[in-house]
Design an enzyme around this catalytic site. Structure first.
Site, mmCIF file in Angstrom:
data_model
loop_
_atom_site.group_PDB
_atom_site.id
_atom_site.type_symbol
_atom_site.label_atom_id
_atom_site.label_comp_id
_atom_site.label_asym_id
_atom_site.label_seq_id
_atom_site.Cartn_x
_atom_site.Cartn_y
_atom_site.Cartn_z
ATOM 1 N N LYS A 172 0.901 -1.102 -0.092
ATOM 2 C CA LYS A 172 0.032 0.078 0.344
ATOM 3 C C LYS A 172 0.619 1.157 0.035
ATOM 4 O O LYS A 172 1.823 1.574 1.376
ATOM 5 C CB LYS A 172 -1.045 0.236 1.732
ATOM 6 N N GLY A 225 6.822 4.784 7.636
ATOM 7 C CA GLY A 225 6.645 6.778 8.410
ATOM 8 C C GLY A 225 6.552 6.172 9.280
ATOM 9 O O GLY A 225 7.806 6.474 9.902
ATOM 10 N N THR A 227 6.440 7.881 13.582
ATOM 11 C CA THR A 227 6.537 6.744 14.669
ATOM 12 C C THR A 227 5.443 6.435 15.516
ATOM 13 O O THR A 227 5.500 5.580 16.208
ATOM 14 C CB THR A 227 7.643 7.524 15.437
ATOM 15 N N THR A 229 2.093 6.234 13.900
ATOM 16 C CA THR A 229 1.769 4.668 13.073
ATOM 17 C C THR A 229 2.184 3.810 13.398
ATOM 18 O O THR A 229 2.345 2.528 13.587
ATOM 19 C CB THR A 229 1.775 4.940 11.610
ATOM 20 N N GLU A 247 10.987 1.578 9.381
ATOM 21 C CA GLU A 247 11.805 2.933 9.102
ATOM 22 C C GLU A 247 10.950 3.974 9.563
ATOM 23 O O GLU A 247 9.865 4.017 9.596
ATOM 24 C CB GLU A 247 12.026 2.971 7.898
ATOM 25 N N CYS A 281 13.266 12.054 5.349
ATOM 26 C CA CYS A 281 13.513 11.197 7.141
ATOM 27 C C CYS A 281 14.978 11.416 7.224
ATOM 28 O O CYS A 281 15.293 11.510 8.531
ATOM 29 C CB CYS A 281 12.760 9.704 7.580
ATOM 30 N N GLU A 383 9.622 15.370 15.535
ATOM 31 C CA GLU A 383 9.830 15.834 13.853
ATOM 32 C C GLU A 383 8.665 16.657 13.231
ATOM 33 O O GLU A 383 7.830 16.902 13.391
ATOM 34 C CB GLU A 383 9.594 14.224 13.812
HETATM 35 P P1 NAD Z 1 2.073 7.877 7.925
HETATM 36 O O1 NAD Z 1 3.036 6.859 9.253
HETATM 37 O O2 NAD Z 1 1.439 9.167 8.497
HETATM 38 O O3 NAD Z 1 1.891 6.749 6.384
HETATM 39 C C1 NAD Z 1 3.132 6.138 6.341
HETATM 40 C C2 NAD Z 1 2.403 5.126 5.744
HETATM 41 O O4 NAD Z 1 1.310 3.913 6.455
HETATM 42 C C3 NAD Z 1 0.864 5.230 4.629
HETATM 43 O O5 NAD Z 1 1.287 4.468 3.538
HETATM 44 C C4 NAD Z 1 -0.578 5.643 5.696
HETATM 45 O O6 NAD Z 1 -1.578 5.199 4.488
HETATM 46 C C5 NAD Z 1 -0.007 3.961 6.193
HETATM 47 N N1 NAD Z 1 -0.667 3.714 7.922
HETATM 48 C C6 NAD Z 1 -1.274 5.118 8.140
HETATM 49 N N2 NAD Z 1 -1.720 4.594 9.267
HETATM 50 C C7 NAD Z 1 -2.028 2.946 8.739
HETATM 51 C C8 NAD Z 1 -2.473 1.528 10.217
HETATM 52 N N3 NAD Z 1 -2.971 2.569 11.411
HETATM 53 N N4 NAD Z 1 -2.210 0.747 9.445
HETATM 54 C C9 NAD Z 1 -1.051 0.417 8.544
HETATM 55 N N5 NAD Z 1 -0.628 1.560 8.339
HETATM 56 C C10 NAD Z 1 -1.103 2.942 7.897
HETATM 57 O O7 NAD Z 1 3.780 8.126 7.839
HETATM 58 P P2 NAD Z 1 3.642 9.983 6.740
HETATM 59 O O8 NAD Z 1 3.064 11.300 6.910
HETATM 60 O O9 NAD Z 1 3.374 9.768 5.298
HETATM 61 O O10 NAD Z 1 5.252 9.727 6.605
HETATM 62 C C11 NAD Z 1 6.101 10.267 7.053
HETATM 63 C C12 NAD Z 1 6.767 10.229 7.754
HETATM 64 O O11 NAD Z 1 7.746 8.607 7.780
HETATM 65 C C13 NAD Z 1 7.568 10.356 8.697
HETATM 66 O O12 NAD Z 1 7.457 10.508 10.151
HETATM 67 C C14 NAD Z 1 8.840 10.657 8.783
HETATM 68 O O13 NAD Z 1 10.438 10.533 9.151
HETATM 69 C C15 NAD Z 1 9.178 8.922 7.971
HETATM 70 N N6 NAD Z 1 9.960 8.190 6.987
HETATM 71 C C16 NAD Z 1 10.922 7.518 7.138
HETATM 72 C C17 NAD Z 1 12.281 7.483 6.454
HETATM 73 C C18 NAD Z 1 13.178 6.814 7.144
HETATM 74 O O14 NAD Z 1 13.921 5.339 6.263
HETATM 75 N N7 NAD Z 1 13.278 5.951 8.915
HETATM 76 C C19 NAD Z 1 11.320 7.404 5.531
HETATM 77 C C20 NAD Z 1 10.497 8.304 4.872
HETATM 78 C C21 NAD Z 1 10.004 8.554 5.736
#
Ligand code: NAD
Length: 479
Positions: A172, A225, A227, A229, A247, A281, A383
């Site tokens: 997804k 995504g 932390t 989540t 991650e 990130c 963040e």
């Molecule tokens: P997010 O956690 O809101 O969403 C990430 C993904 O998870 C999306 O596809 C979303 O639809 C899905 N999701 C949300 N709730 C869920 C649930 N309950 N169950 C399963 N899936 C769910 O993050 P975002 O706003 O899309 O991205 C930004 C974040 O991602 C920032 O915190 C950033 O630091 C982090 N990030 C980390 C890395 C890394 O490699 N460590 C890389 C890129 C981004």
């Protein structure tokens, strides 16, 4: 408006609910396509297809490699088309999508497609009694969930090792940036990827994402995504004994010693602060500068930041495009207000940018520099994930280490010094999964990638990622 479709069992298909929601172009602040609002029924169909496809897909590394290489070639063929789509969907400058996102997506696939041709197994000889060898077998159907900041780049960073390892996938992408994953599903069809090997279910996290996490036949979850989540996902998946790779967020320190190569440090720091609107990130959001260099650094860094062009993402001159969504823009603006309340001085930026023409309603923000804050305040602990950096002075290695390590995150750090011994000393003591010395975002795909503390668990990259998608088995043969 164009309807994005799910990719289930090799076919592009509408969600079971028949419902769609708007996909917004952040540079225009207007909907431009429709996203399937998928749920548990779609995930169930995708998982059934993946289960069915598993037996054949998991048998031959050579066959998997050939088809994945073909997909990588198609991504390269469609570089311009995919880069344009990524820029429209995410808001990033099209030049960045063309030079970074899409080439890296192709590289991810090719890297794992070829890695599996060079794998070897370990063996242990137990005196003259026995031979042990270790087998890695693909774990089955796995779930891959990715965010909106580097859409196709991070989507492929997960699905490539999963597919190469012999797993079948239910994936997804973020509901905020689903377009390139949709275009990618068409390339998979064109390349002849067998039905059910990769299934892409679009929709919101709480429904489609959560259904992937909860499905009992999905044996491992690779998630990138936020932390918060990540915690929800771990709470659901851990009691089901699913394998988890998380991650998560970061609050990365960028540590600049007075003996650095100033030109290189400042130029790269502009990149590490504001590339992709600061929505990487790995961006260094807390800049610590050794006191003798502090005034000069702030003045020069501000001067160069002022010259960055916030503009139409499709314009080749643009340095910073649109923030990915209105919700995110408001979050970043709220943090700038918080920084002021916490006593910070906004020395540059801080305000929304209003562009003319087609981008008049887009979500643009000035690159923002804040000084005068303590390392302990919320602005420096949480963040922000936007084009906002703070700059703080320090006097000693011990002091800056305390500052750098003071957050709950531990993803990446950058250190600027010409003193090799200091570089090693600092690298050993900074609590980050990735440390760059005199560079930033210099990536070798063979290296372990991931964070300490609340930046995640597990490592992506190299053979680590392939291993994650396998079960390890020791076979002991008595001599
Ligand atoms: P997010 O956690 O809101 O969403 C990430 C993904 O998870 C999306 O596809 C979303 O639809 C899905 N999701 C949300 N709730 C869920 C649930 N309950 N169950 C399963 N899936 C769910 O993050 P975002 O706003 O899309 O991205 C930004 C974040 O991602 C920032 O915190 C950033 O630091 C982090 N990030 C980390 C890395 C890394 O490699 N460590 C890389 C890129 C981004």
């Amino acid at each position: 408006m164009e309807k994005i479709l799910n990719y289930i069992n090799g076919v592009l298909t509408e969600p079971v609910s028949g419902k769609f929601f708007n996909n917004i172009n952040p540079a225009e602040g207007k909907p431009y396509s429709l996203v399937p609002d998928s749920g548990a029924e779609d995930v169930a169909k995708a998982t059934a297809a993946a289960q069915h496809a598993f037996a054949k897909w998991s048998t031959s590394a050579k066959d998997r490699s050939a088809i994945l290489v073909k997909i990588a070639e198609l991504v390269e063929r469609d570089l311009d088309k995919l880069a344009l789509a990524e820029s429209i969907d995410q808001g990033k400058p099209v030049t960045l999508a063309r030079s970074l996102d899409i080439p890296r997506a192709a590289a991810n696939i090719r890297f794992y497609a070829t890695a599996i041709l060079h794998e070897s197994a370990t063996a242990h000889f137990t005196d003259n009694e026995a031979i042990n060898y270790t087998q890695h077998t693909p774990i089955g159907v796995v779930g891959c969930i990715s965010p909106w900041n580097l859409p196709l780049y991070l989507f492929t960073w997960k699905i490539a090792p999963a597919l190469a390892a012999g797993c079948t996938v239910v994936a997804k992408p973020s509901e905020i940036t689903p377009m390139t994953a949709y275009l990618f599903s068409k390339l998979c069809i064109e390349a002849g990827l067998p039905a059910g090997v990769l299934n892409i279910v679009h929709g919101v996290g709480a429904r489609a994402g959560q259904a992937i996490i909860e499905h009992p036949e999905i044996k491992a979850i690779s998630f990138t995504g936020g932390t918060v989540t990540g915690k929800t996902i771990a709470a659901t998946a851990a009691p089901m004994f699913k394998k988890l790779s998380l991650e998560l967020g970061g609050k990365n320190p960028n540590i600049i010693f007075a003996d650095c190569d100033f030109e290189k440090a400042i130029n790269t720091s502009i990149q590490s602060s504001f590339a992709n609107q600061g929505e990487i990130c790995l961006c260094g959001s807390r800049i610590f500068v050794e006191r003798p260099l502090y005034e000069k650094f702030v003045a020069e860094f501000t001067e160069r930041t002022k010259k960055l062009i916030v503009g139409d993402p499709l314009d080749d001159e643009t340095n910073l495009g649109a923030i990915a969504s209105e919700v995110h823009l408001n979050k970043v603006l709220a943090y700038i207000e918080l920084a002021k309340q916490e006593g910070g001085t906004v020395v540059q930026g801080g305000k929304q940018v209003k562009l003319a023409g087609r981008c008049a309603d887009g979500y643009f923000l000035e690159p923002t520099i804040i000084t005068g804050l303590s390392h302990t305040c919320r602005t420096n602990q949480e963040e922000i994930f936007g084009p906002v950096v703070t700059i703080m002075p320090f006097d000693s290695e011990a002091e800056v280490l305390e500052y750098a390590n003071s957050t709950t995150y531990g993803l990446a750090a950058t250190i600027w010094t010409e003193n090799l011994k200091r570089a090693h000393r600092m690298a050993a003591l900074v609590k980050s999964g990735i440390v760059w010395v005199n560079c930033w975002l210099l990536r070798d795909l063979r290296t372990p990638f991931g964070g300490m503390k609340q930046s995640g668990i597990g490592r992506e990259g190299g053979f680590e990622a392939l291993k994650f998608f396998t079960d390890e088995k020791n076979v002991c043969i008595k001599l």
